[in-house]
Design a protein around this motif. Structure first.
Motif, PDB file in Angstrom:
ATOM      1  N   ILE A 354       0.816  -1.222  -0.034  1.00  0.00           N
ATOM      2  CA  ILE A 354       0.029   0.140  -0.037  1.00  0.00           C
ATOM      3  C   ILE A 354       0.823   1.297   0.007  1.00  0.00           C
ATOM      4  N   ASN A 355       2.171   1.251   0.627  1.00  0.00           N
ATOM      5  CA  ASN A 355       3.185   2.305   0.154  1.00  0.00           C
ATOM      6  C   ASN A 355       2.553   3.648   1.189  1.00  0.00           C
ATOM      7  N   TYR A 356       1.932   3.242   2.277  1.00  0.00           N
ATOM      8  CA  TYR A 356       1.706   4.166   3.190  1.00  0.00           C
ATOM      9  C   TYR A 356       2.674   4.148   4.458  1.00  0.00           C
ATOM     10  N   VAL A 357       2.457   5.170   5.411  1.00  0.00           N
ATOM     11  CA  VAL A 357       3.440   4.896   6.736  1.00  0.00           C
ATOM     12  C   VAL A 357       2.934   3.759   7.449  1.00  0.00           C
ATOM     13  N   CYS A 358       3.929   2.908   7.617  1.00  0.00           N
ATOM     14  CA  CYS A 358       3.574   1.744   8.319  1.00  0.00           C
ATOM     15  C   CYS A 358       3.703   2.198   9.929  1.00  0.00           C
ATOM     16  N   PRO A 359       2.726   1.833  10.889  1.00  0.00           N
ATOM     17  CA  PRO A 359       2.749   2.232  12.183  1.00  0.00           C
ATOM     18  C   PRO A 359       3.431   1.119  13.140  1.00  0.00           C
ATOM     19  N   VAL A 360       4.259   0.061  12.399  1.00  0.00           N
ATOM     20  CA  VAL A 360       4.746  -0.781  13.192  1.00  0.00           C
ATOM     21  C   VAL A 360       6.130  -0.758  13.419  1.00  0.00           C
ATOM     22  N   ASP A 361       6.780  -0.789  14.727  1.00  0.00           N
ATOM     23  CA  ASP A 361       8.061  -0.759  14.989  1.00  0.00           C
ATOM     24  C   ASP A 361       8.766  -2.171  14.638  1.00  0.00           C
ATOM     25  N   GLY A 362       9.740  -2.222  14.216  1.00  0.00           N
ATOM     26  CA  GLY A 362      10.624  -3.260  13.897  1.00  0.00           C
ATOM     27  C   GLY A 362      10.224  -3.991  12.380  1.00  0.00           C
ATOM     28  N   VAL A 363       9.697  -3.319  11.584  1.00  0.00           N
ATOM     29  CA  VAL A 363       9.269  -3.814  10.306  1.00  0.00           C
ATOM     30  C   VAL A 363      10.181  -3.596   9.297  1.00  0.00           C
ATOM     31  N   LYS A 364      11.473  -2.766   9.481  1.00  0.00           N
ATOM     32  CA  LYS A 364      12.286  -2.456   8.326  1.00  0.00           C
ATOM     33  C   LYS A 364      13.107  -3.863   7.810  1.00  0.00           C
ATOM     34  N   ALA A 365      13.528  -4.521   8.748  1.00  0.00           N
ATOM     35  CA  ALA A 365      14.307  -5.684   8.161  1.00  0.00           C
ATOM     36  C   ALA A 365      13.366  -6.652   7.424  1.00  0.00           C
ATOM     37  N   GLU A 366      12.036  -6.727   7.764  1.00  0.00           N
ATOM     38  CA  GLU A 366      11.306  -7.642   6.825  1.00  0.00           C
ATOM     39  C   GLU A 366      10.934  -7.103   5.755  1.00  0.00           C
ATOM     40  N   LEU A 367      10.821  -5.926   5.839  1.00  0.00           N
ATOM     41  CA  LEU A 367      10.526  -5.052   4.584  1.00  0.00           C
ATOM     42  C   LEU A 367      11.369  -5.009   3.374  1.00  0.00           C
ATOM     43  N   ALA A 368      12.586  -4.981   3.925  1.00  0.00           N
ATOM     44  CA  ALA A 368      13.941  -4.823   3.179  1.00  0.00           C
ATOM     45  C   ALA A 368      13.869  -6.400   2.320  1.00  0.00           C
ATOM     46  N   LYS A 369      13.307  -7.660   2.990  1.00  0.00           N
ATOM     47  CA  LYS A 369      13.636  -8.680   2.345  1.00  0.00           C
ATOM     48  C   LYS A 369      12.384  -8.866   1.130  1.00  0.00           C
ATOM     49  N   ILE A 370      11.479  -7.875   1.133  1.00  0.00           N
ATOM     50  CA  ILE A 370      10.389  -7.800   0.076  1.00  0.00           C
ATOM     51  C   ILE A 370      10.899  -6.573  -1.019  1.00  0.00           C
ATOM     52  N   ASP A 371      11.349  -5.528  -0.271  1.00  0.00           N
ATOM     53  CA  ASP A 371      11.595  -4.408  -1.325  1.00  0.00           C
ATOM     54  C   ASP A 371      12.404  -3.414  -0.495  1.00  0.00           C
ATOM     55  N   GLU A 372      13.700  -3.570  -0.822  1.00  0.00           N
ATOM     56  CA  GLU A 372      14.915  -2.606  -0.337  1.00  0.00           C
ATOM     57  C   GLU A 372      14.577  -1.019  -0.346  1.00  0.00           C
ATOM     58  N   ASP A 373      14.088  -0.694  -1.603  1.00  0.00           N
ATOM     59  CA  ASP A 373      13.778   0.857  -1.355  1.00  0.00           C
ATOM     60  C   ASP A 373      12.581   1.148  -0.692  1.00  0.00           C
ATOM     61  N   ALA A 374      11.514   0.278  -0.532  1.00  0.00           N
ATOM     62  CA  ALA A 374      10.537   0.804   0.425  1.00  0.00           C
ATOM     63  C   ALA A 374      10.942   0.708   1.828  1.00  0.00           C
ATOM     64  N   ALA A 375      11.875  -0.125   2.188  1.00  0.00           N
ATOM     65  CA  ALA A 375      12.488  -0.054   3.598  1.00  0.00           C
ATOM     66  C   ALA A 375      13.169   1.108   3.784  1.00  0.00           C
ATOM     67  N   ASP A 376      13.762   1.636   2.786  1.00  0.00           N
ATOM     68  CA  ASP A 376      14.723   2.795   2.807  1.00  0.00           C
ATOM     69  C   ASP A 376      14.084   4.036   2.890  1.00  0.00           C
ATOM     70  N   ASN A 377      12.683   3.983   2.438  1.00  0.00           N
ATOM     71  CA  ASN A 377      11.799   5.306   2.320  1.00  0.00           C
ATOM     72  C   ASN A 377      11.368   5.653   3.387  1.00  0.00           C
ATOM     73  N   PRO A 378      11.755   6.952   3.966  1.00  0.00           N
ATOM     74  CA  PRO A 378      11.135   7.333   5.075  1.00  0.00           C
ATOM     75  C   PRO A 378       9.696   7.674   5.039  1.00  0.00           C
ATOM     76  N   LEU A 379       8.996   7.795   3.993  1.00  0.00           N
ATOM     77  CA  LEU A 379       7.729   8.132   3.655  1.00  0.00           C
ATOM     78  C   LEU A 379       6.985   6.992   4.171  1.00  0.00           C
ATOM     79  N   ILE A 380       7.455   5.726   4.223  1.00  0.00           N
ATOM     80  CA  ILE A 380       7.004   4.485   4.328  1.00  0.00           C
ATOM     81  C   ILE A 380       7.292   3.912   5.966  1.00  0.00           C
ATOM     82  N   ILE A 381       8.778   3.873   6.420  1.00  0.00           N
ATOM     83  CA  ILE A 381       9.325   3.774   7.453  1.00  0.00           C
ATOM     84  C   ILE A 381       9.872   4.985   7.709  1.00  0.00           C
TER      85      ILE A 381
END
Length: 414
Positions: A354-381
């Motif tokens: 969905i590409n909106y702000v994720c309200p869950v702490d600790g999600v970045k490492a898991e998101l990086a497995k799916i999409d590294e750019d999304a994990a590094d995007n401060p508008l999502i994380i």
């Protein structure tokens, strides 16, 4: 509980709702900007339901549940917005929901029947006001409507013992809204950030780092856009003026309106828009504008000239929230589903879609497995620095809502 009395919308409030339905966040697709296609006519019709006076006053049923049938009935009825859940390539399955069912045995009847907050409120209001089951165990609505439902006593208090992941992993910036202290009745599904977006080519060397840069630089005259959503445009202006949108006074609000009015009178602001700013920004008609972060994520993928900035003064954030209505039959099951989406892996899967702000702490490492750019995007994380700049618009009384929308409507010519 505040006893429910049917709300009558002022002409300015009706105009604000119609703007939102036509081209505001109510008209946005949560992922691909497709949601506007079917919701408008229905949502406009919902205005009558919102302001009608034929529904009896609510019974004093704050936080009331019918008998919880979760143990025997392994099911959940979940109402959500369209394009707000991950789907597979066939478009027929929701992988994260399927995994929840495989793990728990609980089947989710997932319905995309929320096109707009006002229209949806019109759907569920008669049952809630009468103390009846809406047929839904879990709903997702924007913060101002969540606040209203909590104020009327129409949603249930959550059982923290069923929400261990949610309690631990909820991001700090979303933990304590003034309309639901401590998140006793709600958990955010996603955050919606308001930032400054700009077109580098259209700026032609000029710098935009703040609302002041947008409003005061004569070289940008006629090439600045603000949003037709009052809380976003006034909130960002209040922040630029050193005021907290969570604590401002009537005088503060009037000063923000006056500042924007001056920019309108001088021709600095080209116009107030809903999501049609996407085209203006991409083409360079807007050199800079107030924008929603979910759009910016998509725009940056399509246009190398588009980028964003977070002002030092801060930025506005709202939320879409999960709540359990009164008389829901499957409260415990619904709480288990809320908690599931606060585990990092399901949360990452949802955020990647969905590409909106994720309200869950600790999600970045898991998101990086799916999409590294999304994990590094401060508008999502959001990183810690960005999260610290997040501000929310405070709850408004009915008097304030009416007065503020009338002043904003006059400003925008709505």
């Amino acid at each position: 509980m505040e006893q429910y009395e049917p709300d009558r919308l002022s002409p300015a409030q009706v105009a604000a709702v119609r703007r939102s339905l036509r081209n505001g966040r109510a008209a946005l697709s949560r992922r691909s900007l497709l949601r506007a296609g079917t919701g408008g006519a229905l949502a406009i019709g919902g205005l009558g339901a919102l302001s009608a006076c034929g529904i009896p006053a609510a019974k004093n049923t704050a936080g009331v549940s019918s008998e919880d049938h979760s143990a025997k009935e392994k099911e959940i009825n979940f109402s959500n917005w369209t394009e707000y859940m991950d789907v597979d390539d066939s478009g027929k399955h929701h992988p994260s929901l399927d995994r929840f069912t495989a793990r728990t045995g609980i089947k989710v009847k997932y319905t995309e029947d929320i096109n707009d907050n006002v229209e949806f409120f019109g759907k569920i209001k008669p049952q809630l006001a009468a103390g009846q089951d809406t047929g839904r165990d879990l709903i997702c609505v924007t913060d101002w409507l969540a606040a209203r439902l909590i104020r009327f006593g129409w949603v249930q208090k959550l059982d923290a013992s069923n929400l261990p992941h949610a309690f631990v992993n909820l991001s700090q910036q979303f933990r304590d809204p003034d309309w639901d202290p401590g998140r006793a009745h709600s958990y955010p599904w996603t955050g919606i950030s308001t930032v400054i977006a700009y077109n580098k080519k259209a700026l032609d060397g000029e710098e935009v780092k703040s609302v002041s840069d947008m409003l005061d630089n004569p070289k940008l005259k006629g090439r600045i856009g603000f949003l037709s959503e009052m809380r976003d445009s006034v909130g960002m202006t209040l922040l630029d003026m050193g005021k907290d949108p969570a604590k401002f006074t009537d005088d503060d609000y009037d000063a923000a309106i006056a500042r924007l009015q001056k920019a309108v009178d001088q021709g600095q602001i080209r116009r107030f828009t809903g999501n049609e700013y996407i085209s203006d920004l991409s083409k360079g008609d807007f050199a800079a504008c107030i924008a929603w972060a979910g759009d910016v994520v998509q725009l940056k993928l399509d246009s190398p000239d588009v980028d964003f900035v977070i002002p030092d003064s801060g930025y506005m954030t709202s939320t879409d929230n999960l709540l359990i209505p009164n008389r829901a039959r499957h409260k415990t099951n619904a709480e288990r589903l809320i908690d599931y989406y606060y585990e990092p892996k399901p949360a990452a899967e949802l955020a990647a879609y969905i590409n909106y702000v994720c309200p869950v702490d600790g999600v970045k490492a898991e998101l990086a497995k799916i999409d590294e750019d999304a994990a590094d995007n401060p508008l999502i994380i959001p990183d810690a620095a960005m999260a610290a700049k997040s501000r929310a618009f405070r709850s408004l009384s009915q008097r304030e809502e009416t007065a503020y929308e009338e002043k904003f409507a006059k400003l925008t010519g709505a």
